[in-house]
Design an enzyme around this catalytic site. Sequence first.
Site, PDB file in Angstrom:
ATOM      1  N   ARG A 140       0.823  -1.207   0.000  1.00 54.00           N
ATOM      2  CA  ARG A 140       0.000   0.000   0.000  1.00 54.00           C
ATOM      3  C   ARG A 140       0.859   1.260   0.000  1.00 54.00           C
ATOM      4  O   ARG A 140       1.896   1.340   0.654  1.00 54.00           O
ATOM      5  CB  ARG A 140      -0.925   0.021   1.214  1.00 54.00           C
ATOM      6  CG  ARG A 140      -1.990  -1.052   1.201  1.00 54.00           C
ATOM      7  CD  ARG A 140      -2.966  -0.861   2.347  1.00 54.00           C
ATOM      8  NE  ARG A 140      -3.730   0.368   2.191  1.00 54.00           N
ATOM      9  CZ  ARG A 140      -4.573   0.847   3.114  1.00 54.00           C
ATOM     10  NH1 ARG A 140      -4.712   0.198   4.269  1.00 54.00           N
ATOM     11  NH2 ARG A 140      -5.245   1.949   2.906  1.00 54.00           N
ATOM     12  N   TYR A 142       0.286   5.730  -0.047  1.00 52.69           N
ATOM     13  CA  TYR A 142      -0.613   6.873  -0.065  1.00 52.69           C
ATOM     14  C   TYR A 142      -0.666   7.431  -1.485  1.00 52.69           C
ATOM     15  O   TYR A 142       0.289   7.275  -2.255  1.00 52.69           O
ATOM     16  CB  TYR A 142      -0.127   7.953   0.896  1.00 52.69           C
ATOM     17  CG  TYR A 142      -0.237   7.586   2.358  1.00 52.69           C
ATOM     18  CD1 TYR A 142      -1.469   7.298   2.934  1.00 52.69           C
ATOM     19  CD2 TYR A 142       0.890   7.549   3.181  1.00 52.69           C
ATOM     20  CE1 TYR A 142      -1.571   6.974   4.277  1.00 52.69           C
ATOM     21  CE2 TYR A 142       0.793   7.215   4.525  1.00 52.69           C
ATOM     22  CZ  TYR A 142      -0.443   6.933   5.071  1.00 52.69           C
ATOM     23  OH  TYR A 142      -0.553   6.604   6.380  1.00 52.69           O
ATOM     24  N   ASP A 173      -9.279   2.227  17.448  1.00 54.18           N
ATOM     25  CA  ASP A 173      -8.971   1.516  16.201  1.00 54.18           C
ATOM     26  C   ASP A 173      -8.021   0.334  16.392  1.00 54.18           C
ATOM     27  O   ASP A 173      -7.522  -0.216  15.413  1.00 54.18           O
ATOM     28  CB  ASP A 173      -8.405   2.486  15.160  1.00 54.18           C
ATOM     29  CG  ASP A 173      -6.999   2.972  15.488  1.00 54.18           C
ATOM     30  OD1 ASP A 173      -6.533   2.753  16.628  1.00 54.18           O
ATOM     31  OD2 ASP A 173      -6.362   3.563  14.600  1.00 54.18           O
ATOM     32  N   ASP A 178      -1.131   7.475  16.978  1.00 55.82           N
ATOM     33  CA  ASP A 178      -0.318   8.047  15.908  1.00 55.82           C
ATOM     34  C   ASP A 178       0.207   9.427  16.286  1.00 55.82           C
ATOM     35  O   ASP A 178      -0.458  10.184  17.000  1.00 55.82           O
ATOM     36  CB  ASP A 178      -1.148   8.175  14.632  1.00 55.82           C
ATOM     37  CG  ASP A 178      -1.608   6.828  14.099  1.00 55.82           C
ATOM     38  OD1 ASP A 178      -0.843   5.855  14.212  1.00 55.82           O
ATOM     39  OD2 ASP A 178      -2.736   6.757  13.579  1.00 55.82           O
ATOM     40  N   ASP A 210      -9.290   7.398  15.697  1.00 56.06           N
ATOM     41  CA  ASP A 210      -7.875   7.258  15.349  1.00 56.06           C
ATOM     42  C   ASP A 210      -7.169   8.572  15.666  1.00 56.06           C
ATOM     43  O   ASP A 210      -7.019   9.438  14.806  1.00 56.06           O
ATOM     44  CB  ASP A 210      -7.762   6.903  13.861  1.00 56.06           C
ATOM     45  CG  ASP A 210      -6.344   6.596  13.428  1.00 56.06           C
ATOM     46  OD1 ASP A 210      -5.443   6.616  14.284  1.00 56.06           O
ATOM     47  OD2 ASP A 210      -6.126   6.339  12.219  1.00 56.06           O
TER      48      ASP A 210
END
Length: 300
Positions: A140, A142, A173, A178, A210
């Site tokens: 993956r 962005y 989550d 983060d 999140d």
Amino acid sequence: MAATRVLTAATAVTQTTSCFLAKQAFTLPAKKSCGGFGGLCFSRRALVLKSKRPFSCSAIYNPQVKVQEEGPAESLDYRVFFLDGSGKKVSPWHDIPLTLGDGVFNFIVEIPKESKAKMEVATDEDFTPIKQDTKKGKLRYYPYNINWNYGLLPQTWEDPSHANSEVEGCFGDNDPVDVVEIGETQRKIGDILKIKPLAALAMIDEGELDWKIVAISLDDPKAHLVNDVEDVEKHFPGTLTAIRDWFRDYKIPDGKPANRFGLGDKPANKDYALKIIQETNESWAKLVKRSVDAGDLSLY
């Protein structure tokens, strides 16, 4: 062939009060011991857990932590492991202490600024190495570069069984918290930085909460100028809006709806960010003590 590099983060540690997991079963004396962020206290009465790594309120932090890269970069086999001073693997999520005291925290870089490979700690693999995320067997990325260093706060966990009454009753989550680090320097995958939190954004991603903690590395030239959300607006004008918009919109090119934000769609201040860090550290402590179901998460 595996490559190893030495991290120079968080040296000269004079006090460590975070919690870690020991590798062998043991019995603790009957007294109370406080550790972790926010003065977490746990009864130390003959605590032996049904786990390979029981819980203990001590810190193992070694400033000479190394990272070891295994497999070709940008491949399904690529992993970044963390090694202690003896060369043994440790978990960046569980074994690196959260707090260094005096409002300073450890931050582990997963994604360097101005890159777009979606790297993350593999929370379901032994020693939780950093790897590139996948979808349907493919790596993956962005759709465009992320403009800040991005990663996690160790020893935090967003509990998927806990509903946050302040953010639309959303559940966590199931990941560490983060961090969006706004300093000028592009860091490397696996770097450990000393940071101070400045603000918090309550992102809602497909109904899950999140958190994004906005922070700055202490070695950034502007670090002394920013201590709260208002300072970010003053010395990094437009940055908080840019962070919110980036995380709101990055899934749209893939045909998914935009993410949303709670708390009035605005960044919360430093005190609120510290509250989130404390709460998620407490959730992590319950996780590693097996007070809540770990599911597929690795606790070592």
